[in-house]
Design a protein around this motif. Structure first.
Motif, short mmCIF file in Angstrom:
data_model
loop_
_atom_site.label_atom_id
_atom_site.label_comp_id
_atom_site.label_asym_id
_atom_site.label_seq_id
_atom_site.Cartn_x
_atom_site.Cartn_y
_atom_site.Cartn_z
N CYS A 12 -3.11 -1.32 -8.13
CA CYS A 12 -4.48 -0.85 -8.33
C CYS A 12 -4.61 0.55 -7.73
N LYS A 13 -4.85 1.56 -8.60
CA LYS A 13 -4.93 2.95 -8.15
C LYS A 13 -6.33 3.25 -7.64
N LEU A 14 -6.40 3.81 -6.43
CA LEU A 14 -7.68 4.11 -5.80
C LEU A 14 -7.64 5.50 -5.18
N ARG A 15 -8.82 6.09 -5.09
CA ARG A 15 -9.00 7.31 -4.29
C ARG A 15 -9.95 6.96 -3.15
N VAL A 61 -4.15 6.28 -3.20
CA VAL A 61 -3.28 5.17 -2.82
C VAL A 61 -3.17 4.20 -3.99
N THR A 62 -2.10 3.40 -3.95
CA THR A 62 -1.91 2.32 -4.91
C THR A 62 -1.78 1.03 -4.12
N ILE A 91 0.86 -1.19 0.00
CA ILE A 91 0.00 0.00 0.00
C ILE A 91 0.89 1.23 0.00
N LYS A 92 0.77 2.05 -1.03
CA LYS A 92 1.59 3.26 -1.16
C LYS A 92 0.68 4.47 -1.29
N VAL A 93 0.95 5.51 -0.49
CA VAL A 93 0.18 6.75 -0.50
C VAL A 93 0.87 7.74 -1.41
N SER A 94 0.11 8.33 -2.34
CA SER A 94 0.69 9.30 -3.28
C SER A 94 0.27 10.73 -2.96
#
Length: 600
Positions: free
Chosen positions: A179-182, A174-175, A157-160
């Motif tokens: 899988c890119k999510l908001r 986050v990714t 889990i990576k926070v952008s």
């Protein structure tokens, strides 16, 4: 001593392979004489158990660790990644102690992402605690409202980006395993709040939930919304038309939430799984009687396909009157998991043009070419299945009494009695009386339905049905006979040519007519191209065919290049010989009466 406990697993570095210690890793440990495999017994799962109690030095442990890592690398990467997302209105997390107690319960629930409402922390900030990174936003002075998002500390889990919108709304990009999510955490004003505060909340929410195409949306929050849609498995997918007549207990916040989901085509995950009310209710009043569903997990259509369950858990101690709402996700981790095999659509039956393909015409005249084309088209039309009509021409044809009377009439006709005319007349009269009774009953029922539909404002559907059974109200018109019409048009279209004279305007035309006959620009005298033929046939109106073949059939035939090629050859032959097919000179006359029917 060699025992499979926490210290040994940590020394062997097996904890990082959680979920991957399968037969590949087990075979390595078995070959080294450390573990032995016990098969499944009585439905129990397979397990690895220690085989010896010998001491192992650090050198052997390092060799074992390398071989285990190599075995894990050889395994194919998982296509899907399992994770859990939840949300809870915590009532307050104003100090670090309350935040610590909340995170302990969240950790016990094994949640990867948690949205929290009413945290009541001042300003914006972030903190790392109990294996979670917590981001929050609130008022600058008062400890009111406030929302937060807790992200589990994991390499997957990576926070952008973090968006602190205002004290009731925040979002994080986050990714999660490619899988890119908001993730959006929302806290709506209560039902007694002002209209302006609700308008501001949904305006900001609409802005923050507009994401790019490759980014998916997961919205979780306390919307203070009640609706009948969320009390059952209604499968709400943003299509509001299916639920307009079923939502009875919706409040103002519920109406706003449903309209918002309908505008953005979002799915309410609470409505997609079959659970009892115990696992649907998210808020319990202090009086112990009032219970409502106020919290919702919402996502887009793409993410909804990978949600395996959404329900409320009541077995976690949180100092709040709300319950934690959890959604289990199984999102794709690579391109192979995203690809899905689509079923091929069944193509409709097309006209058989094989005869045109297999047969080269040797005809030279335009009439013969046209006759060949029409023959093939007529045979193709015969192969197209025709629409079957209902066997019962009238709604009352299935009446048992009427069938019995008709059967008795047939038996009388078959009988050998010499004097049976009176019996047949009596039976005919009985049949007419029965038909009249059935017609009156049918019309009475239809009139009653029309009255009820008028009251319910649903008269359109019943009026359409009445038009389908128009023969009930009036009989079909009798054919019109026009004995003198044929002679009239015969004389009109075949005048006596001997008495005709050429007008002076044509024999001695004026000067401007002579100038028009000698234009300075060039006129395209070439035959029409294939594209022009296809466009002309495509613009034909339905049910207005000038030939025996319907215009719809010609439009379907233009999809076959062989048919278009033959039509193009026909027009080239007409241009070359300056002769049209003889059938083109034929015409059909149809009488169209104005107002009432007239007879001549």
């Amino acid at each position: 001593m060699l025992t499979y406990n926490y210290s040994y697993s940590k020394l062997l570095n097996l904890r990082q392979y959680a979920g991957k210690i399968t037969t590949a890793v087990g075979s390595v440990l078995k070959d080294l004489g450390i573990f032995h495999y016990r098969g499944t017994r009585g439905g129990r799962k397979s397990k690895f158990h220690t085989k010896s109690n010998k001491d192992i030095d650090s050198k052997n442990l390092s060799n074992i660790n390398k071989k285990v890592q190599e075995a894990v690398r050889k395994q194919k990467p998982a296509k899907y990644f399992h994770w859990r997302a939840g949300q809870i209105n915590v009532n307050t997390c104003s100090d670090d102690f309350l935040l610590h107690e909340t995170l302990i319960q969240i950790k016990a629930a094994n949640l990867d992402i948690v949205c929290m409402q009413e945290v009541r922390r001042i300003g914006t900030g972030a903190i790392s605690h109990e294996g979670y990174n917590v981001y929050w936003t609130g008022l600058k002075i008062k400890k009111m409202y406030g929302v937060a998002i807790a992200i589990k500390q994991s390499p997957h889990i990576k926070v952008s980006n973090v968006y602190y919108v205002y004290e009731r709304l925040m979002a994080i990009d986050v990714t999660i395993k490619n899988c890119k999510l908001r993730i959006v955490s929302a806290y709506s004003p209560t039902e007694s709040g002002s209209e302006s505060s609700k308008d501001i909340f949904y305006a900001k929410l609409s802005k923050v939930t507009r994401v790019e195409n490759n980014t998916k949306l997961l919205l979780m929050g306390d919307f203070n919304a009640t609706s009948t849609i969320t009390t059952r498995k209604s499968l709400f997918d943003g299509n509001l038309h299916r639920f307009q007549d079923t939502d009875d207990i919706s409040n103002d916040n519920g109406t706003r939430l449903i309209n918002y989901c309908s505008d953005f085509k979002l799915c309410i995950l609470n409505t997609w799984f079959d659970h009892s009310n115990v696992h649907r209710i998210t808020w319990h009043s202090n009086d112990g009687v009032t219970k409502k569903t106020l919290d919702y997990n919402i996502c887009d259509h793409w993410l909804r396909k990978y949600v395996t369950d959404t329900r409320v858990y009541n077995n976690y101690y949180l100092s709040s009157d709300h319950r934690i709402l959890v959604s289990n996700m199984t999102t794709p981790a690579n391109k192979a998991a995203r690809w899905k095999k689509h079923k091929k659509k069944k193509q409709s039956k097309r006209a058989n043009m094989s005869k045109l393909k297999d047969r080269e015409t040797t005809t030279t005249t335009s009439t013969e070419r046209y006759t060949t084309l029409m023959t093939v088209l007529n045979k193709a039309v015969e192969e197209v299945p025709k629409k079957t009509r209902n066997q019962n021409a009238h709604p009352w044809d299935g009446d048992e009494r009427l069938k019995q009377l008709i059967k008795e009439r047939k038996n009388i006709n078959k009988s050998t009695v010499t004097y049976k005319e009176e019996e047949i007349k009596a039976m005919q009269k009985a049949i007419k009386i029965r038909v009249k009774e059935l017609r009156n009953e049918y019309l009475y029922e239809e009139a009653s339905k029309l009255n009820e539909a008028h009251q319910n404002r649903k008269i359109f559907d019943l009026w359409r049905k009445a038009k389908e059974h128009g023969d009930v109200i009036r009989k079909a018109p009798k054919p019109i006979k026009c004995p003198g019409l044929r002679e009239h048009f015969k004389d009109h279209f075949n005048p006596d040519q001997s008495s005709l004279k050429i007008p002076d305007e044509i024999s001695t035309p004026p000067e401007y007519i002579i100038n028009l006959r000698q234009p300075e620009f060039e006129i395209d005298n070439e035959p029409p191209s294939k594209k022009e033929i296809i466009d002309a046939i495509g613009h034909l109106k339905g049910r207005k065919a000038t030939l025996d073949v319907a215009s719809e059939m010609l439009q379907v035939a233009t999809e076959n290049p062989v048919f278009v090629d033959h039509v193009h050859r026909l027009f080239e032959e007409i241009w070359r010989t300056k002769e049209v097919p003889s059938d083109w000179g034929l015409s059909k006359l149809t009488t169209i009466w104005k107002k009432k029917r007239q007879s001549t």
